[in-house]
Motif scaffolding. Structure first.
Motif, PDB file in Angstrom:
ATOM      1  N   LEU A  48     -21.220 -45.164 -18.647  1.00 17.49           N
ATOM      2  CA  LEU A  48     -20.813 -46.005 -17.693  1.00 17.49           C
ATOM      3  C   LEU A  48     -19.553 -45.358 -16.677  1.00 17.49           C
ATOM      4  O   LEU A  48     -19.282 -45.911 -15.617  1.00 17.49           O
ATOM      5  CB  LEU A  48     -19.978 -47.103 -18.275  1.00 17.49           C
ATOM      6  CG  LEU A  48     -20.769 -48.288 -19.150  1.00 17.49           C
ATOM      7  CD1 LEU A  48     -19.886 -49.073 -19.902  1.00 17.49           C
ATOM      8  CD2 LEU A  48     -21.719 -48.699 -18.340  1.00 17.49           C
ATOM      9  N   ASN A  49     -19.586 -43.952 -17.030  1.00 12.32           N
ATOM     10  CA  ASN A  49     -18.424 -43.551 -16.003  1.00 12.32           C
ATOM     11  C   ASN A  49     -18.883 -42.929 -14.618  1.00 12.32           C
ATOM     12  O   ASN A  49     -18.316 -42.774 -13.616  1.00 12.32           O
ATOM     13  CB  ASN A  49     -18.125 -42.116 -16.544  1.00 12.32           C
ATOM     14  CG  ASN A  49     -17.221 -41.920 -17.815  1.00 12.32           C
ATOM     15  OD1 ASN A  49     -16.646 -43.148 -18.148  1.00 12.32           O
ATOM     16  ND2 ASN A  49     -17.376 -41.177 -18.776  1.00 12.32           N
ATOM     17  N   SER A  50     -20.146 -43.338 -14.457  1.00  7.65           N
ATOM     18  CA  SER A  50     -20.979 -42.937 -12.947  1.00  7.65           C
ATOM     19  C   SER A  50     -20.687 -44.015 -12.315  1.00  7.65           C
ATOM     20  O   SER A  50     -21.126 -44.049 -11.142  1.00  7.65           O
ATOM     21  CB  SER A  50     -22.391 -42.558 -13.327  1.00  7.65           C
ATOM     22  OG  SER A  50     -23.017 -43.758 -14.069  1.00  7.65           O
ATOM     23  N   PHE A  51     -20.213 -45.214 -12.950  1.00 11.29           N
ATOM     24  CA  PHE A  51     -19.974 -46.466 -12.042  1.00 11.29           C
ATOM     25  C   PHE A  51     -18.517 -46.500 -11.960  1.00 11.29           C
ATOM     26  O   PHE A  51     -17.795 -46.476 -12.648  1.00 11.29           O
ATOM     27  CB  PHE A  51     -20.467 -47.757 -12.723  1.00 11.29           C
ATOM     28  CG  PHE A  51     -22.053 -47.752 -13.048  1.00 11.29           C
ATOM     29  CD1 PHE A  51     -22.831 -48.032 -12.182  1.00 11.29           C
ATOM     30  CD2 PHE A  51     -22.477 -47.532 -14.400  1.00 11.29           C
ATOM     31  CE1 PHE A  51     -24.330 -48.090 -12.357  1.00 11.29           C
ATOM     32  CE2 PHE A  51     -23.877 -47.232 -14.608  1.00 11.29           C
ATOM     33  CZ  PHE A  51     -24.647 -47.566 -13.473  1.00 11.29           C
ATOM     34  N   SER A  52     -18.191 -47.164 -10.650  1.00  9.74           N
ATOM     35  CA  SER A  52     -16.765 -47.412 -10.310  1.00  9.74           C
ATOM     36  C   SER A  52     -16.418 -48.591 -10.901  1.00  9.74           C
ATOM     37  O   SER A  52     -17.114 -49.473 -11.558  1.00  9.74           O
ATOM     38  CB  SER A  52     -16.519 -47.406  -8.683  1.00  9.74           C
ATOM     39  OG  SER A  52     -17.149 -48.482  -8.169  1.00  9.74           O
ATOM     40  N   LYS A  53     -15.021 -48.896 -11.150  1.00 11.83           N
ATOM     41  CA  LYS A  53     -14.586 -50.076 -11.618  1.00 11.83           C
ATOM     42  C   LYS A  53     -15.004 -51.402 -10.972  1.00 11.83           C
ATOM     43  O   LYS A  53     -15.265 -52.259 -11.473  1.00 11.83           O
ATOM     44  CB  LYS A  53     -13.024 -49.955 -11.749  1.00 11.83           C
ATOM     45  CG  LYS A  53     -12.523 -51.223 -12.839  1.00 11.83           C
ATOM     46  CD  LYS A  53     -11.043 -50.957 -13.069  1.00 11.83           C
ATOM     47  CE  LYS A  53     -10.467 -52.016 -13.827  1.00 11.83           C
ATOM     48  NZ  LYS A  53     -10.647 -53.391 -13.343  1.00 11.83           N
TER      49      LYS A  53
END
Length: 237
Positions: free
Chosen positions: A125-130
């Motif tokens: 999920l780190n490839s997605f921004s908050k």
């Protein structure tokens, strides 16, 4: 009709009432306590943080949803058993529509499980921004509400048929039959209204769902406390 068979029907009616009360309690907890307390459909950041901070509560809400499905399966079968002497075909169709609701609602739970994945902190999920995760979460909740609306349409058919069966029987007061027909109308108005006239239907929420709640709660309590009118069992079997 022997006394033993009458007692068996009475016990089944009371078991149905107990399980129905459990369904209502779990449904209120998951929808009115958990989701209503944690979700802000207009604020993704707040909703994300609420779920992140209250994951245990959110998980309990999912467990409650699953318990509702278990209860609905059992109640479908028990109501069919009690009402099939009135009309086996109508009772079977009514049970089938309630079981379809179980299938739709079961699939709908995966939206809530996906929400948990978004706050899991998993590396992929780190490839997605908050902000993207927050938007995805709101999308899942919206998708869940649509699934809920579809399920209500099928449940409305169940309530309509249940009302018709009660009206024809002498096992339960006919007022419950009328109440369930009104309940069906409320569910139809809310479910189809949310698709056709969403702003109007949303303005009616939750008042339009109050009559169904009162009707289902009253039937559950009646079955638990009063049971069914056993002297009339012989006349319909």
């Amino acid at each position: 009709m022997t006394q033993d068979i009458k007692l068996k029907h009475q016990n089944i009616a009371r078991i149905t009432g107990v399980i129905y009360l459990g369904i209502i309690a779990c449904g209120i907890f998951s929808e009115a306590v958990v989701r209503s307390g944690l979700i802000n459909h207009s604020n993704g950041a707040q909703t994300y943080n609420n779920i992140l901070e209250h994951q245990s509560l959110f998980r309990l809400g999912i467990v409650s949803d699953i318990l509702v499905l278990f209860g609905d399966i059992i109640v479908s079968i028990l109501l069919y058993y009690l009402l099939k002497p009135i009309s086996k075909i109508l009772a079977l169709i009514a049970a089938s529509f309630r079981l379809i609701v179980v299938a739709i609602s079961g699939a709908n739970i995966f939206n809530m499980l996906s929400v948990l994945l978004l706050v899991s902190g998993t590396r992929y999920l780190n490839s997605f921004s908050k902000e993207q995760l927050e938007s995805a979460m709101l999308f899942l909740f919206k998708n869940h509400s649509y699934g809920y609306d579809v399920a209500l349409a099928f449940f409305g058919i169940h309530c309509l048929l249940l009302g018709m069966l009660i009206m024809k029987s002498k096992l339960i007061p006919k007022m419950f039959g009328i109440a369930f027909i009104i309940t069906a109308i409320c569910y139809f108005l809310f479910s189809f209204g949310r698709f056709i006239f969403p702003h109007f239907a949303n303005s009616l929420y939750p008042s339009i769902l109050l009559p169904p709640l009162v009707t289902e709660l009253s039937l559950a309590l009646w079955l638990l406390i009063k049971g069914i009118n056993t002297p009339n069992i012989k006349s319909i079997t």
